[in-house]
Design an enzyme around this catalytic site. Structure first.
Site, PDB file in Angstrom:
ATOM      1  N   ASN A   1       8.716  -2.004  -2.801  1.00  0.00           N
ATOM      2  CA  ASN A   1      10.005  -2.504  -3.267  1.00  0.00           C
ATOM      3  C   ASN A   1      10.061  -2.678  -4.782  1.00  0.00           C
ATOM      4  O   ASN A   1      11.061  -2.350  -5.411  1.00  0.00           O
ATOM      5  CB  ASN A   1      10.331  -3.843  -2.605  1.00  0.00           C
ATOM      6  CG  ASN A   1      10.447  -3.722  -1.107  1.00  0.00           C
ATOM      7  OD1 ASN A   1      10.789  -2.672  -0.589  1.00  0.00           O
ATOM      8  ND2 ASN A   1      10.159  -4.792  -0.399  1.00  0.00           N
TER       9      ASN A   1
ATOM     10  N   TYR B   1       1.357  -9.289  -0.725  1.00  0.00           N
ATOM     11  CA  TYR B   1       2.229  -8.839   0.363  1.00  0.00           C
ATOM     12  C   TYR B   1       2.494  -7.348   0.168  1.00  0.00           C
ATOM     13  O   TYR B   1       3.253  -6.945  -0.718  1.00  0.00           O
ATOM     14  CB  TYR B   1       3.523  -9.662   0.331  1.00  0.00           C
ATOM     15  CG  TYR B   1       4.493  -9.363   1.441  1.00  0.00           C
ATOM     16  CD1 TYR B   1       4.183  -9.647   2.772  1.00  0.00           C
ATOM     17  CD2 TYR B   1       5.735  -8.816   1.166  1.00  0.00           C
ATOM     18  CE1 TYR B   1       5.070  -9.383   3.784  1.00  0.00           C
ATOM     19  CE2 TYR B   1       6.642  -8.554   2.177  1.00  0.00           C
ATOM     20  CZ  TYR B   1       6.303  -8.837   3.487  1.00  0.00           C
ATOM     21  OH  TYR B   1       7.191  -8.584   4.498  1.00  0.00           O
TER      22      TYR B   1
ATOM     23  N   VAL C   1       6.919 -13.568   0.498  1.00  0.00           N
ATOM     24  CA  VAL C   1       7.269 -12.331   1.189  1.00  0.00           C
ATOM     25  C   VAL C   1       8.592 -11.813   0.646  1.00  0.00           C
ATOM     26  O   VAL C   1       9.351 -12.541   0.020  1.00  0.00           O
ATOM     27  CB  VAL C   1       7.344 -12.532   2.724  1.00  0.00           C
ATOM     28  CG1 VAL C   1       5.988 -12.927   3.282  1.00  0.00           C
ATOM     29  CG2 VAL C   1       8.407 -13.538   3.098  1.00  0.00           C
ATOM     30  N   CYS C   2       8.849 -10.533   0.878  1.00  0.00           N
ATOM     31  CA  CYS C   2      10.070  -9.899   0.362  1.00  0.00           C
ATOM     32  C   CYS C   2      11.305 -10.553   0.957  1.00  0.00           C
ATOM     33  O   CYS C   2      11.267 -10.947   2.112  1.00  0.00           O
ATOM     34  CB  CYS C   2      10.059  -8.406   0.680  1.00  0.00           C
ATOM     35  SG  CYS C   2       9.007  -7.514  -0.469  1.00  0.00           S
ATOM     36  N   PRO C   3      12.305 -10.688   0.126  1.00  0.00           N
ATOM     37  CA  PRO C   3      12.488 -10.029  -1.157  1.00  0.00           C
ATOM     38  C   PRO C   3      12.027 -10.843  -2.367  1.00  0.00           C
ATOM     39  O   PRO C   3      12.267 -10.441  -3.499  1.00  0.00           O
ATOM     40  CB  PRO C   3      13.997  -9.814  -1.219  1.00  0.00           C
ATOM     41  CG  PRO C   3      14.542 -11.039  -0.571  1.00  0.00           C
ATOM     42  CD  PRO C   3      13.569 -11.340   0.557  1.00  0.00           C
TER      43      PRO C   3
END
Length: 80
Positions: A50, A44, A17-19
């Site tokens: 992003n 994701y 998952v981000c980042p």
């Protein structure tokens, strides 16, 4: 365009998952030579927003292909 002369780097971020997906894509772009193509595997959805921001910032371009539900392949290459 022939991909035979291109070096393909695969960055598998599935399950991240981000980042993290964005950070791994940026690291690959910074380390890649001019002829490299980077394939980022993503599952994701927020990473789809992003990563492109950083791709543009670093002078790269991208294409996106949905490969599953939910799963995508983002192909990165340097702008000509």
């Amino acid at each position: 365009m022939s991909t035979n002369s291109k070096h393909v780097i695969e960055v598998d971020t599935r399950g991240e998952v981000c980042p993290v997906p964005m950070m791994r894509a940026v690291a690959a772009m910074k380390q890649a030579d001019d002829s490299a193509i980077i394939e980022v595997l993503i599952d994701y959805a927020p990473a789809l927003e992003n990563i492109p921001t950083q791709v543009e910032r670093l002078g790269w371009q991208y294409s996106l292909e949905q490969t599953g539900e939910p799963e995508w392949r983002m192909t990165l290459s340097r702008k000509a």
